[in-house]
Design a protein around this motif. Structure first.
Motif, PDB file in Angstrom:
ATOM      1  N   ALA A   1      -6.238   4.797   5.289  1.00 33.16           N
ATOM      2  CA  ALA A   1      -7.119   5.744   5.977  1.00 33.16           C
ATOM      3  C   ALA A   1      -7.801   5.111   7.184  1.00 33.16           C
ATOM      4  CB  ALA A   1      -8.163   6.277   5.007  1.00 33.16           C
ATOM      5  N   ALA A   2      -7.996   3.795   7.155  1.00 29.44           N
ATOM      6  CA  ALA A   2      -8.663   3.111   8.262  1.00 29.44           C
ATOM      7  C   ALA A   2      -7.877   3.210   9.555  1.00 29.44           C
ATOM      8  CB  ALA A   2      -8.887   1.640   7.900  1.00 29.44           C
ATOM      9  N   HIS A   3      -6.588   3.499   9.476  1.00 33.09           N
ATOM     10  CA  HIS A   3      -5.759   3.640  10.674  1.00 33.09           C
ATOM     11  C   HIS A   3      -5.905   5.022  11.318  1.00 33.09           C
ATOM     12  CE1 HIS A   3      -3.775  -0.163   9.892  1.00 33.09           C
ATOM     13  NE2 HIS A   3      -3.495   0.225   8.666  1.00 33.09           N
ATOM     14  N   GLY A   4      -6.531   5.959  10.607  1.00 35.37           N
ATOM     15  CA  GLY A   4      -6.628   7.324  11.114  1.00 35.37           C
ATOM     16  C   GLY A   4      -8.028   7.705  11.549  1.00 35.37           C
ATOM     17  N   ARG A   5      -8.232   8.998  11.729  1.00 37.22           N
ATOM     18  CA  ARG A   5      -9.503   9.511  12.213  1.00 37.22           C
ATOM     19  C   ARG A   5     -10.349  10.109  11.098  1.00 37.22           C
ATOM     20  NH1 ARG A   5      -7.576  12.746  17.746  1.00 37.22           N
ATOM     21  NH2 ARG A   5      -6.654  10.925  18.804  1.00 37.22           N
TER      22      ARG A   5
ATOM     23  N   ARG B   1      -0.115   6.130   9.523  1.00 40.59           N
ATOM     24  CA  ARG B   1      -1.084   6.181  10.625  1.00 40.59           C
ATOM     25  C   ARG B   1      -2.442   6.706  10.164  1.00 40.59           C
ATOM     26  NH1 ARG B   1       3.556   8.234  12.124  1.00 40.59           N
ATOM     27  NH2 ARG B   1       2.787  10.369  11.999  1.00 40.59           N
ATOM     28  N   GLY B   2      -2.568   6.977   8.874  1.00 43.43           N
ATOM     29  CA  GLY B   2      -3.847   7.425   8.343  1.00 43.43           C
ATOM     30  C   GLY B   2      -4.043   8.922   8.373  1.00 43.43           C
TER      31      GLY B   2
ATOM     32  N   PRO C   1       0.804  -1.228   0.000  1.00 49.64           N
ATOM     33  CA  PRO C   1       0.000   0.000   0.000  1.00 49.64           C
ATOM     34  C   PRO C   1       0.838   1.280   0.000  1.00 49.64           C
ATOM     35  CG  PRO C   1      -0.948  -1.599   1.491  1.00 49.64           C
ATOM     36  CD  PRO C   1       0.366  -2.167   1.045  1.00 49.64           C
ATOM     37  N   LEU C   2       1.882   1.331   0.833  1.00 52.99           N
ATOM     38  CA  LEU C   2       2.692   2.543   0.877  1.00 52.99           C
ATOM     39  C   LEU C   2       3.515   2.710  -0.393  1.00 52.99           C
ATOM     40  CD1 LEU C   2       3.889   2.698   4.606  1.00 52.99           C
ATOM     41  CD2 LEU C   2       2.017   3.936   3.490  1.00 52.99           C
TER      42      LEU C   2
ATOM     43  N   ARG D   1       5.111  17.575   4.697  1.00 49.78           N
ATOM     44  CA  ARG D   1       6.219  17.907   3.779  1.00 49.78           C
ATOM     45  C   ARG D   1       7.432  17.051   4.085  1.00 49.78           C
ATOM     46  NH1 ARG D   1       6.876  23.251   1.482  1.00 49.78           N
ATOM     47  NH2 ARG D   1       9.027  23.087   2.182  1.00 49.78           N
ATOM     48  N   GLN D   2       7.754  16.911   5.372  1.00 48.47           N
ATOM     49  CA  GLN D   2       8.903  16.105   5.754  1.00 48.47           C
ATOM     50  C   GLN D   2       8.699  14.653   5.345  1.00 48.47           C
ATOM     51  OE1 GLN D   2      11.806  17.087   6.902  1.00 48.47           O
ATOM     52  NE2 GLN D   2      12.589  14.985   6.996  1.00 48.47           N
ATOM     53  N   GLY D   3       7.493  14.150   5.526  1.00 49.61           N
ATOM     54  CA  GLY D   3       7.208  12.777   5.137  1.00 49.61           C
ATOM     55  C   GLY D   3       7.368  12.574   3.642  1.00 49.61           C
ATOM     56  N   ALA D   4       6.876  13.535   2.841  1.00 44.02           N
ATOM     57  CA  ALA D   4       7.010  13.436   1.389  1.00 44.02           C
ATOM     58  C   ALA D   4       8.474  13.508   0.981  1.00 44.02           C
ATOM     59  CB  ALA D   4       6.210  14.550   0.721  1.00 44.02           C
TER      60      ALA D   4
END
Length: 309
Positions: free
Chosen positions: A210-214, A224-225, A137-138, A230-233
């Motif tokens: 998305a199921a892992h988030g709110r 984590r959803g 998925p990632l 920006r840092q993650g990208a």
């Protein structure tokens, strides 16, 4: 010792003692200002009273042109020298040695901006192919992100700021709405590669992530959803670049590559500016009619290496 030489000596002592400049910086200032005082002497000035703005601008021109004894300075070095000269005249005015400041209106030379290097099409393909393990998925998210960055020329802030509703995968006219620095949005066509990567991510990966988030409307999500930062990208890009054996790749480099490859493919510079959200960069003296959506799509499809459908 002339007045200009005496004031120069006092100014350097001031910089060393009260301002605490580093030794290398102080040495550079000393070298620049000794040359400036010599320049004034050659123009008949041994006091600050008669120095005019023309004397200062003539020194700036001499810095950029060079002579038999001095090589021409690049913009950054000339800017440092002019900064030193302005400081010297402010000091002379503050100390009461001069009644005016002839350098007050002198503008620093514009520093040359180093353009980011564009990477080749084959390197882009290697980068995207290194998104991660097939089918994960990632990995689908990473591939969609990289395809979008290169396929649209989006800034990294624009990419992570996208909502799901900003993507239109209509087979007849797929596009993404990017929000620029000025707060306005612009439609940018999606080529086959970016469109397919986004569709795969949206249907096969994003729902599970998305199921892992709110719950968020953000297009690109972290593990984590939540919305990808920006840092993650940036980390997604760096990890792919490392796996592909590419050094120094940045989001802005992909944006620059997008523009370069479009131009190489025959796109007009004004169209590229429009796709980048820089239509205002076209001067008001130029006639510029924004391309229609269909026109942009046709130019994009013909010029971008991954824009064909």
């Amino acid at each position: 010792m002339s007045e200009t030489e005496a004031v120069l000596s006092s100014y350097l002592a001031h910089l060393a003692g009260e301002r605490g400049l580093a030794a290398n910086t102080l040495a550079s200032y000393r070298r620049d200002l000794v040359r400036y005082v010599e320049h004034l002497k050659n123009r008949g000035h041994v006091t600050f009273g008669g120095v005019a703005e023309d004397d200062v601008t003539a020194f700036l021109a001499a810095l950029r042109e060079g002579d038999d004894e001095h090589r021409a300075l690049v913009a950054s070095s000339a800017a440092r020298a002019v900064s030193a000269v302005r400081g010297l005249h402010r000091f002379a005015l503050r100390e009461g040695v001069s009644g005016h400041d002839p350098a007050y209106r002198i503008r620093l030379p514009r520093q040359l901006r180093r353009q980011p290097k564009a990477i080749g099409v084959e390197e882009v393909e290697r980068l995207i192919a290194a998104s991660g393990p097939d089918g994960a998925p990632l990995t689908l998210r990473n591939r969609a992100l990289l395809e979008l960055l290169y396929g649209t020329g989006a800034r990294i802030s624009e990419a992570v700021g996208l909502a799901v509703d900003d993507v239109d995968l209509d087979p007849a006219a797929p596009q993404v709405r990017l929000g620029g620095k000025d707060g306005r949005t612009r439609p940018v066509p999606l080529g086959r590669f970016a469109g397919e990567a986004l569709e795969a991510y949206l249907t096969r990966a994003r729902p599970g992530i998305a199921a892992h988030g709110r719950g968020t409307s953000g297009l690109f999500l972290n593990a984590r959803g939540g919305r990808l930062t920006r840092q993650g990208a940036w980390e997604v890009l760096q990890a792919a670049a490392e796996r592909a054996g590419l050094a120094g790749v940045s989001p802005h480099m992909l944006r620059h590559s997008f523009a370069t490859h479009l131009l190489d493919g025959g796109a007009d510079v004004r169209v590229v500016q429009e796709l980048l959200g820089r239509a205002s960069a076209v001067t008001t003296t130029q006639v510029h009619t924004p391309a229609t959506a269909d026109g942009l799509r046709e130019i994009y499809a013909a010029a971008h290496p991954r824009g064909r459908r």
